[in-house]
Design a protein around this motif. Structure first.
Motif, short mmCIF file in Angstrom:
data_model
loop_
_atom_site.label_atom_id
_atom_site.label_comp_id
_atom_site.label_asym_id
_atom_site.label_seq_id
_atom_site.Cartn_x
_atom_site.Cartn_y
_atom_site.Cartn_z
N UNK A 153 0.84 -1.20 0.00
CA UNK A 153 0.00 0.00 0.00
C UNK A 153 0.87 1.25 0.00
N UNK A 154 1.94 1.24 0.78
CA UNK A 154 2.83 2.40 0.85
C UNK A 154 3.45 2.68 -0.52
N UNK A 155 3.98 1.64 -1.14
CA UNK A 155 4.58 1.80 -2.47
C UNK A 155 3.55 2.31 -3.46
N UNK A 156 2.35 1.76 -3.42
CA UNK A 156 1.30 2.18 -4.34
C UNK A 156 0.96 3.66 -4.16
N UNK A 157 0.81 4.08 -2.92
CA UNK A 157 0.48 5.49 -2.65
C UNK A 157 1.57 6.42 -3.15
N UNK A 158 2.84 6.06 -2.90
CA UNK A 158 3.94 6.93 -3.29
C UNK A 158 4.03 7.12 -4.80
N UNK A 159 3.58 6.12 -5.55
CA UNK A 159 3.70 6.20 -7.01
C UNK A 159 2.40 6.60 -7.69
N UNK A 160 1.31 6.72 -6.95
CA UNK A 160 0.04 7.07 -7.59
C UNK A 160 -0.51 8.36 -7.00
N UNK A 161 -1.41 8.27 -6.06
CA UNK A 161 -2.10 9.47 -5.58
C UNK A 161 -1.19 10.42 -4.81
N UNK A 162 -0.08 9.91 -4.27
CA UNK A 162 0.80 10.75 -3.47
C UNK A 162 2.12 11.08 -4.16
N UNK A 163 2.23 10.80 -5.45
CA UNK A 163 3.49 11.09 -6.14
C UNK A 163 3.61 12.58 -6.42
N UNK A 164 4.71 13.22 -5.98
CA UNK A 164 4.90 14.65 -6.28
C UNK A 164 5.16 14.87 -7.77
N UNK A 165 5.00 16.10 -8.18
CA UNK A 165 5.28 16.45 -9.57
C UNK A 165 6.76 16.78 -9.72
N UNK A 166 7.34 16.32 -10.80
CA UNK A 166 8.74 16.64 -11.07
C UNK A 166 8.91 18.15 -11.20
N UNK A 167 9.90 18.69 -10.50
CA UNK A 167 10.17 20.11 -10.55
C UNK A 167 9.37 20.94 -9.56
N UNK A 168 8.45 20.30 -8.84
CA UNK A 168 7.64 21.03 -7.87
C UNK A 168 8.02 20.67 -6.44
N UNK A 169 7.13 20.98 -5.52
CA UNK A 169 7.37 20.64 -4.12
C UNK A 169 7.21 19.13 -3.95
N UNK A 170 7.82 18.61 -2.88
CA UNK A 170 7.70 17.18 -2.63
C UNK A 170 7.40 16.95 -1.15
N UNK A 171 7.43 15.69 -0.73
CA UNK A 171 7.08 15.35 0.65
C UNK A 171 8.30 15.48 1.56
N UNK A 172 8.12 16.16 2.70
CA UNK A 172 9.15 16.11 3.72
C UNK A 172 9.01 14.80 4.50
N UNK A 173 9.90 14.55 5.44
CA UNK A 173 9.89 13.26 6.13
C UNK A 173 8.60 13.05 6.93
N UNK A 174 8.07 14.10 7.52
CA UNK A 174 6.84 13.94 8.30
C UNK A 174 5.66 13.58 7.40
N UNK A 175 5.66 14.11 6.20
CA UNK A 175 4.60 13.75 5.25
C UNK A 175 4.77 12.31 4.78
N UNK A 176 6.01 11.88 4.61
CA UNK A 176 6.24 10.47 4.28
C UNK A 176 5.79 9.57 5.42
N UNK A 177 6.00 10.02 6.64
CA UNK A 177 5.53 9.27 7.81
C UNK A 177 4.01 9.14 7.78
N UNK A 178 3.33 10.23 7.45
CA UNK A 178 1.86 10.21 7.41
C UNK A 178 1.35 9.22 6.35
#
Length: 246
Positions: A153-178
């Motif tokens: 589930x974690x891998x799926x989220x990171x690559x689908x609904x939670x994947x940041x846009x290239x060149x934009x903002x991304x997830x900090x560690x606390x957001x990755x924790x969430x």
């Protein structure tokens, strides 16, 4: 491992292509079109097994190989595919969106296991300049706990609904924790992500994955890339998951 030099920087044709990486002594060797006809369809009709979700069979486990590859599947899985991805790569996100649920069902049924080999060549394209590496480290934190469905589930989220846009903002560690918490990751995994415990290993493992991808691909190095028994799978064929599981 330091971020790859400019000679490894991919040159995307569009958001609907794979990323071609420079081989060791080559700036850019090829651009490989990935499932353009399928991606142009758009909508839920192009998503295979839509509604199945990530792997959720409790018999599915996850473990890390000595080179850092993350293996998801049942212990007696018939076949294992190698999947090379960068957490920020939009084409990798498209691969997961289109085929991730179909792969998940094959994993749950024991027909396939997946060996994820994660690379970090897109670090310079992230807002934080190290997102791919931190995302790989987070994957390792979740994977080392051994809970297959939580990792899936974690891998799926990171690559689908939670994947940041290239060149934009991304997830900090606390957001990755969430995100990991939402996936059902253990408390130890969450602490591991918060403290950045696996950053050094993530860099080393990304380097190993890049070397393996270069070795397997020859003069056509790109993400996403999928291999079965050392042979590259043509993911332009919409039935490639079913064919791999036969």
């Amino acid at each position: 491992m330091n971020a790859p030099s400019s000679k490894h920087t991919p040159r995307p044709v569009s958001s609907k292509t794979t990323y071609a990486l420079g081989a060791v002594a080559v700036v850019v060797v090829a651009l490989i079109i990935f499932a353009v006809s399928q991606w142009n369809k758009g909508g839920s009709d192009s998503i295979r097994n839509d509604g199945y979700g990530p792997s959720h069979n409790p018999g599915v486990s996850v473990a890390m190989d000595s080179d850092g590859a993350i293996v998801l599947g049942k212990p007696d899985a018939t076949k294992t595919i190698d999947v090379y991805e960068d957490p920020l790569c939009p084409a990798c996100g498209q691969l997961e969106k289109l085929y991730g649920q179909e792969i998940a069902q094959q994993v749950d049924e024991g027909k396939l296991a997946v060996r994820y080999r994660l690379v970090n060549f897109l670090d310079p394209k992230s807002g934080s300049k190290d997102y791919s590496t931190r995302a790989i480290a987070a994957n390792e934190c979740v994977a080392q706990a051994g809970d297959g469905p939580a990792y899936a589930k974690f891998h799926s989220l990171l690559f689908t609904t939670q994947q940041p846009s290239e060149g934009g903002s991304d997830h900090n560690n606390q957001e990755l924790v969430a995100i990991a918490k939402d996936a059902g990751a253990s408390a130890d995994a969450l602490t591991c992500i918060t403290k950045g415990d696996r950053l050094d290993s993530a860099r080393n493992h990304a380097e190993s994955a890049m070397k393996a991808l270069t070795s397997a691909s020859g003069d056509r190095v790109a993400t996403p890339s999928v291999f079965l028994d050392g042979k590259k799978i043509d993911v332009n064929n919409e039935d490639w998951v079913q064919n791999a599981a036969k």
